[in-house]
Scaffold this motif. Structure first.
Motif, short mmCIF file in Angstrom:
data_model
loop_
_atom_site.label_atom_id
_atom_site.label_comp_id
_atom_site.label_asym_id
_atom_site.label_seq_id
_atom_site.Cartn_x
_atom_site.Cartn_y
_atom_site.Cartn_z
N UNK A 2 4.29 21.34 -5.44
CA UNK A 2 4.18 21.35 -6.91
C UNK A 2 4.78 22.60 -7.53
N UNK A 3 5.03 23.66 -6.73
CA UNK A 3 5.67 24.85 -7.30
C UNK A 3 7.05 24.53 -7.86
N UNK A 4 7.78 23.66 -7.16
CA UNK A 4 9.16 23.32 -7.55
C UNK A 4 9.27 21.97 -8.23
N UNK A 5 8.16 21.27 -8.39
CA UNK A 5 8.19 19.91 -8.94
C UNK A 5 7.22 19.77 -10.11
N UNK A 6 7.10 20.82 -10.90
CA UNK A 6 6.07 20.82 -11.93
C UNK A 6 6.23 19.69 -12.93
N UNK A 7 7.46 19.43 -13.37
CA UNK A 7 7.67 18.37 -14.36
C UNK A 7 7.30 17.01 -13.78
N UNK A 8 7.70 16.76 -12.53
CA UNK A 8 7.41 15.47 -11.90
C UNK A 8 5.92 15.31 -11.63
N UNK A 36 1.61 8.95 -4.12
CA UNK A 36 2.91 9.43 -4.56
C UNK A 36 3.32 10.61 -3.69
N UNK A 37 4.54 10.60 -3.19
CA UNK A 37 5.03 11.72 -2.40
C UNK A 37 6.21 12.37 -3.11
N UNK A 38 6.37 13.67 -2.85
CA UNK A 38 7.41 14.46 -3.51
C UNK A 38 8.13 15.30 -2.45
N UNK A 39 9.40 15.59 -2.67
CA UNK A 39 10.08 16.52 -1.75
C UNK A 39 9.36 17.86 -1.76
N UNK A 40 9.22 18.44 -0.56
CA UNK A 40 8.59 19.75 -0.48
C UNK A 40 7.44 19.78 0.51
N UNK A 41 6.89 20.98 0.68
CA UNK A 41 5.83 21.20 1.64
C UNK A 41 4.46 21.20 1.01
N UNK A 42 3.58 22.06 1.52
CA UNK A 42 2.19 22.07 1.06
C UNK A 42 2.10 22.42 -0.42
N UNK A 43 2.95 23.31 -0.87
CA UNK A 43 2.97 23.67 -2.29
C UNK A 43 4.19 23.07 -2.98
#
Length: 261
Positions: A234-240, A225-232
């Motif tokens: 998950x800082x901005x995608x906590x709910x996902x 699974x990939x998410x928008x964003x860099x190494x961290x």
């Protein structure tokens, strides 16, 4: 959170109570990271899961202890404490350096039968056998600070606080040394447990090919699974990210459930 009363509670932080018989999710932080980073995740997944966030030595309430500079030593210590109590069904989740720690603990669990490993969730890290020469741990203090600032994993206020930095740098350097000098065991048998990989689409440290290479370390089901964003990311995608972890845990649990004759 449980109070420290022995090795188990020294290493594992349970921020929220879990339902009786809840499955364990062991969470392993990144280099320089600590257990409270995953407090939002623990709160979101409790009480359905018994979330145990690992606190490495050399930081926060364990700052008087020397940080571990050899990754396999760190793995051995976490593993020994984990299996010192009944493990039951367990999923391992690690981010960045924590993903490698999770992989090595998974190998030990499968080799020893010390627990019922349901699956591994690896975040923000290339596959263990994808070696790359890295020397952040050999830089001066300013070089290490530049590295963590570039990855956006540390609050800017903390980077500007000289006292906090002085306390954090020894653990950061030790963690970077541990993960940068780690080498996967050549020819290691693949895990039988399924593996899910979570990655940031613009992570400068993990290419899509690096992330997909985790498929080579398991004979079980593999998901990416990939998410928008860099190494961290998950800082901005906590709910996902929380939803993705929950979905993976449910899939692991379903795959492990006995089938009707």
């Amino acid at each position: 959170m449980s109070a420290a009363s022995g090795p188990y509670d020294t290493w594992f932080r349970r921020y929220e109570p879990a339902s009786p018989g809840a499955m364990k999710l062991v969470v392993l932080p990144h280099a320089g990271g600590s257990a409270p980073y995953f407090l939002p995740l623990a709160r979101a997944l409790a009480p359905e899961l018994d979330v145990l966030c690992v606190q490495y030595p050399g930081r926060l309430d364990r700052y008087r202890e020397p940080a571990v500079t050899e990754l396999r030593d760190l793995v051995d210590q976490v593993y020994r404490v984990l299996v010192s109590a009944p493990v039951g069904p367990v999923v391992l989740f690690g981010h960045s350096m924590g993903a490698v720690v999770a992989y090595e603990i998974a190998r030990r669990l499968e080799e020893s039968g010390g627990g019922r490993l349901l699956g591994v969730i690896a975040s923000g890290r290339r596959a263990p056998h994808r070696h790359r020469e890295e020397t952040v741990h050999l830089r001066d203090d300013d070089g290490i600070i530049a590295e963590i600032r570039g990855l956006s994993g540390t609050d800017a206020g903390a980077l500007a606080d000289e006292d906090l930095l002085r306390m954090a740098l020894p653990a950061l350097r030790a963690d970077y040394r541990a993960v940068e000098t780690y080498r996967a065991t050549p020819g290691a048998a693949p895990l039988s447990a399924p593996v899910t990989v979570l990655t940031g689409e613009s992570d400068p440290r993990v290419s899509p090919d690096d992330a997909r290479a985790w498929e080579e370390v398991t004979s079980g089901t593999f998901r990416l699974r990939s998410f928008p964003g860099g190494h961290f990311y998950l800082n901005d995608r906590q709910a996902e990210v929380t939803a993705a972890i929950r979905e993976s845990v449910d899939a692991f649990r379903s795959a492990a459930a006995p089938t009707s004759p």
